[in-house]
Design a protein around this motif. Structure first.
Motif, short mmCIF file in Angstrom:
data_model
loop_
_atom_site.label_atom_id
_atom_site.label_comp_id
_atom_site.label_asym_id
_atom_site.label_seq_id
_atom_site.Cartn_x
_atom_site.Cartn_y
_atom_site.Cartn_z
N THR A 289 1.28 -5.28 -3.51
CA THR A 289 1.66 -6.55 -2.89
C THR A 289 2.02 -6.38 -1.42
OG1 THR A 289 2.38 -7.54 -4.97
CG2 THR A 289 3.29 -8.46 -2.94
N LYS A 290 2.87 -5.41 -1.10
CA LYS A 290 3.31 -5.23 0.28
C LYS A 290 2.13 -4.93 1.20
CE LYS A 290 6.33 -2.35 3.18
NZ LYS A 290 7.29 -1.23 3.19
N SER A 291 1.25 -4.05 0.79
CA SER A 291 0.13 -3.65 1.63
C SER A 291 -0.90 -4.76 1.79
CB SER A 291 -0.53 -2.40 1.05
OG SER A 291 0.39 -1.33 0.97
N VAL A 292 -1.19 -5.49 0.72
CA VAL A 292 -2.17 -6.58 0.81
C VAL A 292 -1.63 -7.69 1.71
CG1 VAL A 292 -3.38 -8.37 -0.49
CG2 VAL A 292 -3.29 -6.03 -1.37
N ARG A 293 -0.34 -7.94 1.64
CA ARG A 293 0.25 -8.92 2.56
C ARG A 293 0.10 -8.46 4.01
NH1 ARG A 293 5.88 -10.23 -0.77
NH2 ARG A 293 4.96 -11.71 -2.27
N GLN A 294 0.31 -7.18 4.26
CA GLN A 294 0.14 -6.64 5.61
C GLN A 294 -1.31 -6.79 6.07
OE1 GLN A 294 1.54 -2.63 5.01
NE2 GLN A 294 3.65 -3.12 5.62
N ALA A 295 -2.24 -6.55 5.17
CA ALA A 295 -3.66 -6.69 5.51
C ALA A 295 -4.00 -8.13 5.87
CB ALA A 295 -4.52 -6.21 4.34
N MET A 296 -3.51 -9.08 5.08
CA MET A 296 -3.78 -10.49 5.35
C MET A 296 -3.14 -10.94 6.65
SD MET A 296 -5.39 -13.20 4.26
CE MET A 296 -5.54 -13.65 2.55
N PHE B 237 3.44 -16.51 -1.09
CA PHE B 237 2.36 -16.97 -1.97
C PHE B 237 1.20 -15.98 -2.14
CE2 PHE B 237 4.04 -21.14 -0.33
CZ PHE B 237 4.65 -21.51 -1.54
N LEU B 238 1.37 -14.74 -1.72
CA LEU B 238 0.33 -13.74 -1.95
C LEU B 238 0.93 -12.59 -2.75
CD1 LEU B 238 -2.56 -12.78 -1.52
CD2 LEU B 238 -1.86 -11.81 0.67
N HIS B 239 0.36 -12.30 -3.91
CA HIS B 239 0.90 -11.28 -4.80
C HIS B 239 -0.22 -10.45 -5.41
CE1 HIS B 239 4.58 -13.82 -4.86
NE2 HIS B 239 3.73 -14.82 -4.99
N VAL B 240 0.05 -9.18 -5.68
CA VAL B 240 -0.85 -8.36 -6.48
C VAL B 240 -0.27 -8.31 -7.89
CG1 VAL B 240 -1.83 -6.07 -6.85
CG2 VAL B 240 -1.66 -7.01 -4.53
N LYS B 241 -1.01 -8.87 -8.84
CA LYS B 241 -0.53 -8.97 -10.22
C LYS B 241 -1.32 -8.02 -11.12
CE LYS B 241 1.17 -13.71 -9.91
NZ LYS B 241 1.23 -15.04 -10.58
N ASP B 242 -0.66 -7.56 -12.19
CA ASP B 242 -1.27 -6.61 -13.12
C ASP B 242 -1.85 -7.28 -14.35
OD1 ASP B 242 -0.61 -4.27 -11.63
OD2 ASP B 242 1.46 -4.43 -12.33
#
Length: 388
Positions: A359-366, A23-28
């Protein structure tokens, strides 16, 4: 298609709860916030025009870096929806505090305050979320309020500056209110975002001795801690032979957990009689769950009230207090930025920071923020300083 690029941006979006990978995504294609339309960049949905409900107090920021905090995780888990979720619900943009460049600012009128004349398009600033909602910032653009913002010296990198509006502010305000010259201070939780700043501000306030619980001995010592207590091997309240001759005046609890019940209420001689016990509501182990509505908060409220009453009448308990640590006053953020610029304090980033904006990096950060074992602040870099 090129025309549409003026109205969309890249943003980190929460579409559901609890499962970060799902449920966490980086969208353009998220809608940009703007002062001229009725589009809210935090939710991407139609709302009332900003200038109608709070005129001449907003700015649009091109975001360079965003810092995460425990509040981001509580909201993502769905536990604080009642107080912190946008009225339009999910999806929403995550992220609490930022550093960036002003691209748009409300028009000035005869009613515009001096504070609002102070900011200009092109200024590099820091800004924090609008309480009580820690969201809307981890995106290429964000809408912020002038009273929660401050100009940032260009000498301070954005990935460091974005950590200051909430964590450094909380640490400095708590230190100013509760630490006095020559106090002996015990800090519970030294290596997190607030803890790393508090170590430094406690010493600046004149603490004569600072002990702290953490597994990061080298980091804590570098921040001014005189005695590191590794909570994996020893309980602070059991160190009476070491501290009973010179007990602590102040305890600052950034963890919560069982420290009050097992430690402060044990009659330990580690603390002075009626020492001050400061517990932050935002401690990393604070369990707040509003998913069942107002009734679910009653036990938590009774717990807080009970601690306050118990500490007043129990002869061996320290005086328990719960501060409103983020009550920013004019000049607070400017003072913190000066502290960093003049090297009175330094920013500590977790070694994994900054994270890239995908997306991958922001998920890792969270996930790192959610683990409650970050050593310093968790930061996502949206754009380079020199790209602004």
């Amino acid at each position: 298609k090129d025309y549409l690029l003026f109205y969309i941006m890249k943003a980190a979006i929460a579409t559901g709860i609890e499962n970060i990978d799902e449920f966490l995504h980086v969208k353009d294609d998220w809608t940009k916030p703007t002062l001229a339309t009725a589009i809210d960049g935090k939710t991407g949905k139609l709302v009332s025009k900003l200038q109608q409900d709070d005129p001449h107090t907003h700015m649009i920021i091109k975001v360079l870096a965003c810092a995460l905090a425990p509040g981001d995780c509580r909201l993502f888990r769905g536990k604080t929806d009642m107080a912190q979720l946008p009225k339009t619900g999910r999806p929403y943009v995550i992220g609490s505090d930022i550093c960036g460049i002003i691209t748009e600012i409300s028009e000035t009128t005869p009613t515009t305050t001096p504070e609002e004349h102070y900011f200009q398009v092109g200024d590099k600033i820091i800004a924090r979320f609008d309480e009580p909602q820690p969201h809307g910032m981890c995106a290429e653009y964000a809408c912020v309020k002038t009273n929660l913002s401050e100009k940032c010296p260009t000498s301070i990198p954005a990935i460091e500056a974005c950590t200051l509006p909430a964590s450094a502010a909380a640490a400095k305000l708590v230190a100013q209110r509760y630490v006095h010259p020559n106090d002996r201070v015990l800090l519970l939780g030294a290596s997190g975002g607030v803890g790393t700043f508090f170590c430094q501000y406690a010493k600046l306030q004149g603490a004569s001795f600072l002990a702290a619980t953490t597994t990061q001995s080298q980091l804590a010592t570098s921040l001014g801690v005189d005695r590191v207590i590794d909570y994996r091997n020893e309980n602070w309240w059991e160190l009476e032979s070491e501290f009973q001759d010179e007990p602590f005046d102040v305890v600052v609890d950034l963890v919560n957990g069982q420290n009050w019940q097992l430690g402060a209420c044990s009659g330990t001689k580690v603390l002075k009689r009626k020492a001050t016990y400061v517990q932050l509501f935002t401690g990393v182990e604070t369990e707040i769950d509003m998913r069942r509505g107002v009734l679910s908060m009653i036990p938590f409220i009774f717990l807080l009230v009970g601690r306050s009453i118990y500490s007043k009448f129990h002869p061996t308990c320290p005086k328990w207090t719960l501060p409103q640590a983020l009550d920013l006053q004019p000049g607070d953020l400017k003072g913190i930025l000066a502290d960093v610029a003049l090297k009175r304090i330094r920013v500590v980033l977790d070694p994994a920071s900054p994270f890239s904006f995908d997306t991958k990096s922001v998920r890792q950060a969270m996930k790192l923020q959610e683990s409650i074992h970050a050593h310093g602040k968790v930061v996502v870099e949206i754009a380079k300083d020199d790209e602004s």
